[in-house]
Design a protein around this motif. Structure first.
Motif, PDB file in Angstrom:
ATOM      1  N   MET A   1      46.170  45.946  64.844  1.00  0.00           N
ATOM      2  CA  MET A   1      46.417  46.507  63.510  1.00  0.00           C
ATOM      3  C   MET A   1      45.081  47.009  62.973  1.00  0.00           C
ATOM      4  SD  MET A   1      48.427  44.628  60.413  1.00  0.00           S
ATOM      5  CE  MET A   1      50.011  44.756  61.234  1.00  0.00           C
ATOM      6  N   ILE A   2      45.009  48.313  62.674  1.00  0.00           N
ATOM      7  CA  ILE A   2      43.761  48.898  62.206  1.00  0.00           C
ATOM      8  C   ILE A   2      43.868  49.155  60.706  1.00  0.00           C
ATOM      9  CG2 ILE A   2      42.309  50.978  62.358  1.00  0.00           C
ATOM     10  CD1 ILE A   2      43.307  51.211  65.310  1.00  0.00           C
ATOM     11  N   PHE A   3      42.851  48.747  59.953  1.00  0.00           N
ATOM     12  CA  PHE A   3      42.795  49.009  58.507  1.00  0.00           C
ATOM     13  C   PHE A   3      41.754  50.099  58.264  1.00  0.00           C
ATOM     14  CE2 PHE A   3      45.228  45.488  56.569  1.00  0.00           C
ATOM     15  CZ  PHE A   3      45.443  44.707  57.690  1.00  0.00           C
ATOM     16  N   GLU A   4      42.136  51.129  57.528  1.00  0.00           N
ATOM     17  CA  GLU A   4      41.230  52.253  57.277  1.00  0.00           C
ATOM     18  C   GLU A   4      41.175  52.504  55.775  1.00  0.00           C
ATOM     19  OE1 GLU A   4      42.173  55.599  59.982  1.00  0.00           O
ATOM     20  OE2 GLU A   4      41.856  56.860  58.196  1.00  0.00           O
ATOM     21  N   ARG A   5      40.015  52.266  55.141  1.00  0.00           N
ATOM     22  CA  ARG A   5      39.905  52.528  53.709  1.00  0.00           C
ATOM     23  C   ARG A   5      39.856  54.042  53.485  1.00  0.00           C
ATOM     24  NH1 ARG A   5      39.647  48.241  50.887  1.00  0.00           N
ATOM     25  NH2 ARG A   5      38.924  46.247  51.764  1.00  0.00           N
ATOM     26  N   LEU A   6      40.589  54.496  52.454  1.00  0.00           N
ATOM     27  CA  LEU A   6      40.680  55.933  52.204  1.00  0.00           C
ATOM     28  C   LEU A   6      39.614  56.382  51.202  1.00  0.00           C
ATOM     29  CD1 LEU A   6      44.560  56.413  52.281  1.00  0.00           C
ATOM     30  CD2 LEU A   6      42.886  56.512  54.144  1.00  0.00           C
ATOM     31  N   ASP A   7      39.671  57.634  50.793  1.00  0.00           N
ATOM     32  CA  ASP A   7      38.624  58.166  49.890  1.00  0.00           C
ATOM     33  C   ASP A   7      38.543  57.370  48.582  1.00  0.00           C
ATOM     34  OD1 ASP A   7      39.061  61.679  50.820  1.00  0.00           O
ATOM     35  OD2 ASP A   7      38.043  59.973  51.779  1.00  0.00           O
ATOM     36  N   ILE A   8      39.683  56.818  48.158  1.00  0.00           N
ATOM     37  CA  ILE A   8      39.645  55.818  47.067  1.00  0.00           C
ATOM     38  C   ILE A   8      39.733  54.484  47.804  1.00  0.00           C
ATOM     39  CG2 ILE A   8      40.764  54.939  44.967  1.00  0.00           C
ATOM     40  CD1 ILE A   8      41.983  57.716  44.557  1.00  0.00           C
ATOM     41  N   PRO A   9      38.598  53.805  47.991  1.00  0.00           N
ATOM     42  CA  PRO A   9      38.529  52.721  48.978  1.00  0.00           C
ATOM     43  C   PRO A   9      39.446  51.525  48.735  1.00  0.00           C
ATOM     44  CG  PRO A   9      36.451  52.961  47.760  1.00  0.00           C
ATOM     45  CD  PRO A   9      37.304  54.105  47.375  1.00  0.00           C
ATOM     46  N   ASP A  10      39.963  51.387  47.504  1.00  0.00           N
ATOM     47  CA  ASP A  10      40.889  50.262  47.283  1.00  0.00           C
ATOM     48  C   ASP A  10      42.239  50.503  47.964  1.00  0.00           C
ATOM     49  OD1 ASP A  10      39.501  50.044  44.022  1.00  0.00           O
ATOM     50  OD2 ASP A  10      39.168  48.683  45.708  1.00  0.00           O
ATOM     51  N   VAL A  11      42.504  51.752  48.345  1.00  0.00           N
ATOM     52  CA  VAL A  11      43.745  52.079  49.052  1.00  0.00           C
ATOM     53  C   VAL A  11      43.453  52.075  50.556  1.00  0.00           C
ATOM     54  CG1 VAL A  11      45.605  53.767  49.375  1.00  0.00           C
ATOM     55  CG2 VAL A  11      44.541  53.497  47.118  1.00  0.00           C
ATOM     56  N   CYS A  12      44.280  51.374  51.312  1.00  0.00           N
ATOM     57  CA  CYS A  12      44.080  51.245  52.759  1.00  0.00           C
ATOM     58  C   CYS A  12      45.232  51.860  53.535  1.00  0.00           C
ATOM     59  CB  CYS A  12      44.052  49.766  53.130  1.00  0.00           C
ATOM     60  SG  CYS A  12      42.434  49.083  53.355  1.00  0.00           S
ATOM     61  N   LEU A  13      44.885  52.616  54.581  1.00  0.00           N
ATOM     62  CA  LEU A  13      45.888  53.059  55.558  1.00  0.00           C
ATOM     63  C   LEU A  13      45.878  52.002  56.654  1.00  0.00           C
ATOM     64  CD1 LEU A  13      47.823  55.306  56.601  1.00  0.00           C
ATOM     65  CD2 LEU A  13      45.835  56.238  57.831  1.00  0.00           C
ATOM     66  N   ILE A  14      47.049  51.487  56.986  1.00  0.00           N
ATOM     67  CA  ILE A  14      47.165  50.436  57.999  1.00  0.00           C
ATOM     68  C   ILE A  14      47.945  50.985  59.184  1.00  0.00           C
ATOM     69  CG2 ILE A  14      48.058  48.110  58.460  1.00  0.00           C
ATOM     70  CD1 ILE A  14      47.806  47.674  55.345  1.00  0.00           C
ATOM     71  N   LYS A  15      47.357  50.833  60.375  1.00  0.00           N
ATOM     72  CA  LYS A  15      47.971  51.386  61.582  1.00  0.00           C
ATOM     73  C   LYS A  15      48.344  50.246  62.526  1.00  0.00           C
ATOM     74  CE  LYS A  15      45.353  55.739  61.294  1.00  0.00           C
ATOM     75  NZ  LYS A  15      44.350  56.614  62.003  1.00  0.00           N
ATOM     76  N   PRO A  16      49.588  49.754  62.450  1.00  0.00           N
ATOM     77  CA  PRO A  16      50.004  48.678  63.365  1.00  0.00           C
ATOM     78  C   PRO A  16      49.997  49.167  64.813  1.00  0.00           C
ATOM     79  CG  PRO A  16      51.568  48.908  61.541  1.00  0.00           C
ATOM     80  CD  PRO A  16      50.674  50.109  61.501  1.00  0.00           C
ATOM     81  N   LYS A  17      49.848  48.247  65.731  1.00  0.00           N
ATOM     82  CA  LYS A  17      49.894  48.569  67.168  1.00  0.00           C
ATOM     83  C   LYS A  17      51.357  48.733  67.592  1.00  0.00           C
ATOM     84  CE  LYS A  17      48.668  46.431  71.640  1.00  0.00           C
ATOM     85  NZ  LYS A  17      48.159  45.155  72.221  1.00  0.00           N
ATOM     86  N   THR A  18      51.660  49.838  68.262  1.00  0.00           N
ATOM     87  CA  THR A  18      53.015  50.079  68.764  1.00  0.00           C
ATOM     88  C   THR A  18      53.057  49.797  70.266  1.00  0.00           C
ATOM     89  OG1 THR A  18      53.390  51.784  67.085  1.00  0.00           O
ATOM     90  CG2 THR A  18      54.852  51.812  69.016  1.00  0.00           C
ATOM     91  N   ILE A  19      53.925  48.896  70.669  1.00  0.00           N
ATOM     92  CA  ILE A  19      54.068  48.540  72.088  1.00  0.00           C
ATOM     93  C   ILE A  19      55.381  49.130  72.574  1.00  0.00           C
ATOM     94  CG2 ILE A  19      54.249  46.628  73.752  1.00  0.00           C
ATOM     95  CD1 ILE A  19      52.843  44.896  71.481  1.00  0.00           C
ATOM     96  N   SER A  20      55.288  50.105  73.461  1.00  0.00           N
ATOM     97  CA  SER A  20      56.504  50.780  73.958  1.00  0.00           C
ATOM     98  C   SER A  20      56.864  50.261  75.342  1.00  0.00           C
ATOM     99  CB  SER A  20      56.258  52.299  74.027  1.00  0.00           C
ATOM    100  OG  SER A  20      55.938  52.785  72.721  1.00  0.00           O
ATOM    101  N   ASP A  21      58.173  50.230  75.594  1.00  0.00           N
ATOM    102  CA  ASP A  21      58.637  49.935  76.955  1.00  0.00           C
ATOM    103  C   ASP A  21      59.948  50.671  77.175  1.00  0.00           C
ATOM    104  OD1 ASP A  21      59.683  46.552  76.024  1.00  0.00           O
ATOM    105  OD2 ASP A  21      60.738  48.474  75.824  1.00  0.00           O
ATOM    106  N   THR A  22      60.590  50.384  78.274  1.00  0.00           N
ATOM    107  CA  THR A  22      61.778  51.176  78.627  1.00  0.00           C
ATOM    108  C   THR A  22      62.896  50.996  77.590  1.00  0.00           C
ATOM    109  OG1 THR A  22      62.495  49.307  79.960  1.00  0.00           O
ATOM    110  CG2 THR A  22      61.337  51.105  81.112  1.00  0.00           C
ATOM    111  N   ARG A  23      62.836  49.860  76.793  1.00  0.00           N
ATOM    112  CA  ARG A  23      63.895  49.633  75.783  1.00  0.00           C
ATOM    113  C   ARG A  23      63.613  50.397  74.495  1.00  0.00           C
ATOM    114  NH1 ARG A  23      62.839  43.465  75.271  1.00  0.00           N
ATOM    115  NH2 ARG A  23      60.747  44.400  75.358  1.00  0.00           N
ATOM    116  N   GLY A  24      62.354  50.718  74.243  1.00  0.00           N
ATOM    117  CA  GLY A  24      61.982  51.356  72.977  1.00  0.00           C
ATOM    118  C   GLY A  24      60.587  50.946  72.582  1.00  0.00           C
TER     119      GLY A  24
END
Ligand code: T46
Length: 191
Positions: A1-24
């Protein structure tokens, strides 16, 4: 899970890790210790979900007046949204400024928007479902809004404003300039 502070640093973009397999795919969408480490101790007390049937639907810009101001952790679980947070903290150096990101079911990205911001989004796909965690309960009497296309905010919405699908309530929200007096904390009793 990656946290990225935006231009207004109190707001964070969060990028969860996506694990893909043959089911989805699988992704962890929230883990308290990781969140607390970056954002600080936050306690969520309510989860919300909205379905917007058509592309070009606008919800917002909403916030709750103090003392019921809400922090929001927003994600799109079906479809796609252009998600916007506007800084409405009267003493903030970025007062009136905004940050925006495209959140989709595919990218799984989330926005953490602390109390003190107005939040809104427009849908970029039909049948878009948005879920969000809240740090304070809903209070209709504290529910406030700002006009989504207030020209002073300069939000470059990626939809045709003439074709926007919007609630009657949101169509008549005040501009930031007119609403500013509702942002100040309620005077303490007797002072
Ligand atoms: C927000 C909320 C609403 N409601 C009731 C009130 C209305 O009868 C109905 C729809 O409410 P509203 O039109 O305010 O819903 P949205 O336009 O999706 O507003 C939300 O979307 C924007 C993007 C936000 O960030 C806010 O959290 C929230 O205001 O649900 C509840 O019962 N509980 C709630 O927490």
């Amino acid at each position: 899970m990656i946290f990225e502070r935006l231009d207004i640093p109190d707001v964070c973009l969060i990028k969860p890790k996506t694990i893909s397999d043959t089911r989805g795919m699988f992704r962890e969408t929230f883990r308290q210790p990781a969140f607390d480490e970056v954002v600080g101790p936050v306690r969520f007390v309510q989860d919300n979900q909205s379905l917007s049937m058509k592309t070009g639907t606008v919800r917002g810009l909403h916030f709750q007046q103090v003392p019921m101001a809400q922090g929001k952790l927003v994600q799109c679980v079906w479809g796609a949204i252009f998600d916007v947070a506007v800084d409405i903290r009267p003493l903030s150096p970025s007062f009136g400024q905004h940050v925006a990101r495209i959140l989709t079911a595919e990218n799984g990205w989330q926005l953490w928007i602390p109390a003190g911001f107005a939040h809104g989004f427009c849908t970029l796909a039909k049948q878009t479902v948005v879920t969000y965690k809240l740090t304070e309960h809903y209070s209709a009497s504290h529910d406030r809004g700002i006009l989504w296309n207030d020209p002073d905010l300069g939000i470059d919405w990626p939809i045709d404003p003439q074709a926007a699908i919007i609630s009657d309530k949101d169509a008549i929200q005040p501009t930031l300039r007119l609403a500013i007096d509702t942002f100040l904390p309620e005077p303490e009793h007797g002072r």
